[in-house]
Design an enzyme around this catalytic site. Structure first.
Site, PDB file in Angstrom:
ATOM      1  CB  THR A   1      18.490  -6.074  13.290  1.00  0.00           C
ATOM      2  OG1 THR A   1      18.699  -4.968  14.252  1.00  0.00           O
ATOM      3  CG2 THR A   1      20.006  -6.063  12.325  1.00  0.00           C
TER       4      THR A   1
ATOM      5  CB  THR B   1       5.596   3.907  11.831  1.00  0.00           C
ATOM      6  OG1 THR B   1       5.669   4.152  13.349  1.00  0.00           O
ATOM      7  CG2 THR B   1       6.725   3.405  11.305  1.00  0.00           C
TER       8      THR B   1
ATOM      9  CG  HIS C   1      -1.979 -11.709 -24.637  1.00  0.00           C
ATOM     10  ND1 HIS C   1      -0.851 -12.227 -24.024  1.00  0.00           N
ATOM     11  CD2 HIS C   1      -1.834 -11.292 -25.912  1.00  0.00           C
ATOM     12  CE1 HIS C   1       0.097 -11.905 -25.107  1.00  0.00           C
ATOM     13  NE2 HIS C   1      -0.303 -11.382 -26.374  1.00  0.00           N
TER      14      HIS C   1
ATOM     15  NE  ARG D   1       8.557  -1.001  12.997  1.00  0.00           N
ATOM     16  CZ  ARG D   1       8.990   0.378  13.101  1.00  0.00           C
ATOM     17  NH1 ARG D   1      10.223   0.846  12.481  1.00  0.00           N
ATOM     18  NH2 ARG D   1       8.179   1.083  13.888  1.00  0.00           N
TER      19      ARG D   1
HETATM   20  P1  NAI Z   1      13.478  -8.173   9.355  1.00  0.00           P
HETATM   21  O1  NAI Z   1      13.034  -9.187  10.582  1.00  0.00           O
HETATM   22  O2  NAI Z   1      12.783  -8.204   8.130  1.00  0.00           O
HETATM   23  O3  NAI Z   1      14.926  -8.591   8.985  1.00  0.00           O
HETATM   24  C1  NAI Z   1      16.015  -8.235   9.991  1.00  0.00           C
HETATM   25  C2  NAI Z   1      17.241  -9.114   9.253  1.00  0.00           C
HETATM   26  O4  NAI Z   1      18.647  -8.651  10.151  1.00  0.00           O
HETATM   27  C3  NAI Z   1      17.261 -10.397   9.470  1.00  0.00           C
HETATM   28  O5  NAI Z   1      17.545 -11.199   8.388  1.00  0.00           O
HETATM   29  C4  NAI Z   1      18.284 -10.836  10.640  1.00  0.00           C
HETATM   30  O6  NAI Z   1      18.926 -12.315  10.245  1.00  0.00           O
HETATM   31  C5  NAI Z   1      19.326  -9.533  10.470  1.00  0.00           C
HETATM   32  N1  NAI Z   1      20.044  -9.491  11.742  1.00  0.00           N
HETATM   33  C6  NAI Z   1      19.677  -9.574  12.912  1.00  0.00           C
HETATM   34  N2  NAI Z   1      20.771  -9.128  13.825  1.00  0.00           N
HETATM   35  C7  NAI Z   1      21.790  -9.429  13.042  1.00  0.00           C
HETATM   36  C8  NAI Z   1      23.185  -8.749  13.344  1.00  0.00           C
HETATM   37  N3  NAI Z   1      23.705  -8.696  14.598  1.00  0.00           N
HETATM   38  N4  NAI Z   1      24.128  -8.869  12.226  1.00  0.00           N
HETATM   39  C9  NAI Z   1      23.634  -8.847  11.110  1.00  0.00           C
HETATM   40  N5  NAI Z   1      22.353  -9.186  10.749  1.00  0.00           N
HETATM   41  C10 NAI Z   1      21.488  -9.288  11.688  1.00  0.00           C
HETATM   42  O7  NAI Z   1      13.394  -6.688  10.118  1.00  0.00           O
HETATM   43  P2  NAI Z   1      13.410  -5.150   9.224  1.00  0.00           P
HETATM   44  O8  NAI Z   1      13.982  -5.266   7.905  1.00  0.00           O
HETATM   45  O9  NAI Z   1      14.078  -4.288  10.325  1.00  0.00           O
HETATM   46  O10 NAI Z   1      11.773  -4.896   9.142  1.00  0.00           O
HETATM   47  C11 NAI Z   1      10.983  -4.865  10.472  1.00  0.00           C
HETATM   48  C12 NAI Z   1       9.695  -5.003  10.153  1.00  0.00           C
HETATM   49  O11 NAI Z   1       8.978  -4.154   9.565  1.00  0.00           O
HETATM   50  C13 NAI Z   1       9.515  -6.426   9.914  1.00  0.00           C
HETATM   51  O12 NAI Z   1       8.547  -7.152  10.394  1.00  0.00           O
HETATM   52  C14 NAI Z   1       8.998  -6.277   8.355  1.00  0.00           C
HETATM   53  O13 NAI Z   1       7.982  -7.124   8.043  1.00  0.00           O
HETATM   54  C15 NAI Z   1       8.420  -4.834   8.482  1.00  0.00           C
HETATM   55  N6  NAI Z   1       8.456  -3.940   7.360  1.00  0.00           N
HETATM   56  C16 NAI Z   1       7.744  -4.315   6.067  1.00  0.00           C
HETATM   57  C17 NAI Z   1       7.774  -3.727   4.995  1.00  0.00           C
HETATM   58  C18 NAI Z   1       6.769  -4.009   3.830  1.00  0.00           C
HETATM   59  O14 NAI Z   1       5.951  -4.810   4.165  1.00  0.00           O
HETATM   60  N7  NAI Z   1       7.280  -3.987   2.608  1.00  0.00           N
HETATM   61  C19 NAI Z   1       8.634  -2.674   4.631  1.00  0.00           C
HETATM   62  C20 NAI Z   1       9.454  -2.358   5.844  1.00  0.00           C
HETATM   63  C21 NAI Z   1       9.123  -2.769   7.257  1.00  0.00           C
END
Ligand code: NAI
Length: 462
Positions: free
Chosen positions: A267, A41, A441, A269
């Site tokens: 929301t 992924t 710096h 993974r």
């Molecule tokens: P996430 O867990 O970061 O955020 C999901 C959000 O959706 C939460 O704030 C939650 O409260 C909200 N939510 C849940 N149900 C809802 C509803 N019915 N209505 C409205 N809001 C709702 O999940 P995300 O952004 O999908 O990422 C998934 C995984 O992928 C995470 O574990 C993340 O760490 C990882 N990831 C990491 C990245 C990075 O390190 N830069 C980049 C992309 C993904």
């Protein structure tokens, strides 16, 4: 029947790193991957392509907002979406081919196809059964679904579809203000989409330091993202080219509807273990669908190991990589170790956000005596010169011993700056150790030193 010391299932950052380390340690290794290209992924539809789009659109943002002030006059560049997609594809290709090269260099066999495990010591791919003394499952994760929201990857998309939309939407609704929602929301906001983020909780990026959450939301709002907080999405309805997003405000149960050309479901993974046959084997799985392992990544079945997004812990590529290396070392008879207390998290928006170790809220909850050293990028010469002075560095240290307990950065290159604090924490350093270290710096890293100084006698430029 081919016979191996180790077969790794999945070639994402967890799997391919495990395979390379196994081979380097003298184990005969194969890696099974069903996608057309290696990298999982992260490389194909995650970290790498999203960073290409974030980089390109950040350049656009700079041209539109800061060039004129720097004396760079002229028309802002226009967006050639097809070319931006081609640039993204080339970035993916360069990275996935790089892993293919590393596999060849390390004499790792790539078994093409989808694997299942008929019994410990055997991996089946298509009609072929391969023998392996040990198996590492590194099968990753997939987007979690939300009841009432049907994903078609065209109008209602996950992060995968969001990377390759046919055109830039006029209106985008993002469900979930987590990492994916904010990174991809930023991309489309910079491309001119009207982006509305609907979040269930009252703060964005759950689990982050609350001060960073508030500052981050303010900055993103200034950049044009709209937030509807405390709102639970109930369902989406789609027509041929549009969608309606129904949500309920938690404070008064009132119901509302938003129109969108594209809806991004972000929301969370969940572990991806379909088709592996783990249930029939009796491999223990948690209520959250994660494969259970012991401290050395072995499941309850001898010889079957699991790492990365498929097991407990943060779903981060670098956490998976560390587990991959450590698990390989265990299989080679060495002592593999991962320090779960020092795993940084980064959001690659602009400014970037990086977090490490404890948040202030966690320390309060644990009743720990701590001190806070904070320094704003407004006091950093380099950041001011580069129009990147939004944000701050915050270091949390034990009140008595001065040992660093956590760090939270919102600002330019936060994802890189955090690592000197990672090293410091790995060595059990105090804030004073950082403060007494000479920092060049003018660099952004001076803000880290200043925050460390602020844990003691005070920052100089505050
Ligand atoms: P996430 O867990 O970061 O955020 C999901 C959000 O959706 C939460 O704030 C939650 O409260 C909200 N939510 C849940 N149900 C809802 C509803 N019915 N209505 C409205 N809001 C709702 O999940 P995300 O952004 O999908 O990422 C998934 C995984 O992928 C995470 O574990 C993340 O760490 C990882 N990831 C990491 C990245 C990075 O390190 N830069 C980049 C992309 C993904």
């Amino acid at each position: 029947m081919a016979s191996y010391d180790v077969i790794v299932i999945g070639s994402g950052p967890g799997g391919y790193v495990a395979a390379i380390r196994c081979a380097q340690l003298g184990l005969k290794t194969a890696c099974v991957e069903g996608r057309e290209t290696l990298g999982g992924t992260c490389l194909n539809v995650g970290c790498i392509p999203s960073k290409a789009l974030l980089h390109a659109t950040h350049m656009l943002h700079e041209a539109e907002h800061n060039f004129a002030a720097m004396g760079l006059k002229g028309k802002s560049p226009s967006v050639d979406w097809k070319q931006m997609q081609a640039y993204k594809a080339e970035t993916i290709g360069a990275n996935t081919k790089g892993i293919e090269f590393l596999f060849k260099k390390n004499k790792i066999d790539w078994i093409k196809g989808w694997a299942s495990i008929p019994e410990a010591g055997r991996v089946k791919v298509g009609d072929d059964v391969h023998e392996a003394k040990n198996i590492i499952v590194a099968s990753g994760s997939e987007p979690a679904s939300l009841p009432g929201v049907e994903v078609d990857e065209k109008i209602v998309v996950t992060s995968t579809g969001a990377l390759e939309l046919g055109k830039i939407p006029k209106k985008m609704v993002v469900i979930g203000a987590g990492v994916i929602g904010l990174e991809m929301g930023s991309v489309y906001a910079r491309l001119g989409s009207e982006v509305t983020v609907v979040e269930y909780l009252d703060a964005i990026t759950p689990g982050m330091d609350a001060e960073v959450q508030r500052s981050f939301q303010k900055i993103l709002t200034k950049q044009g993202l709209k937030f509807i907080m405390g709102a639970a999405v109930q369902k989406t309805e789609t027509t041929k080219s549009k969608a309606k997003v129904h949500y309920k405000l938690r404070k008064d149960d009132s119901e509302h509807v938003l129109d969108a050309d594209t809806v991004l479901l972000a929301t969370g993974r969940k572990p991806y273990t379909d088709g592996l046959g783990l249930g029939d084997l009796g491999v223990e799985i948690s209520e959250r669908g994660q494969i259970k392992t012991d401290a050395q990544w072995q499941t309850n079945i001898k010889g079957i190991y699991a790492i990365g997004d498929a097991i407990a812990g943060p779903m981060l590529a670098h956490k998976a990589e560390d587990e991959g290396m450590a698990c390989a070392e265990v299989l080679a008879g060495k002592h593999g170790h991962v320090n779960y207390g020092v795993i940084p998290g980064v959001i690659y928006t602009h400014p970037e956000v990086a977090n490490l170790g404890a948040t202030e809220e966690e320390l309060k909850k644990d009743g720990r005596a701590y001190k806070v050293g904070k320094f704003s990028f407004m006091g950093n010469g380099r950041a001011k010169a580069n129009f990147a002075a939004d944000g701050f560095v915050k270091i949390l240290a034990d009140k008595d011993s001065d040992r660093i307990l956590g760090a939270h950065i919102i600002g330019p290159m936060a994802g890189d700056l955090i690592h000197e604090i990672c090293v410091a924490m790995e060595f059990g350093a105090s804030a004073q150790d950082l403060a007494l270290t000479c920092h060049a710096h003018p660099t952004y890293s001076e803000a880290v030193r200043e925050a460390a100084l602020a844990c003691g006698d005070g920052a100089i430029h505050a």
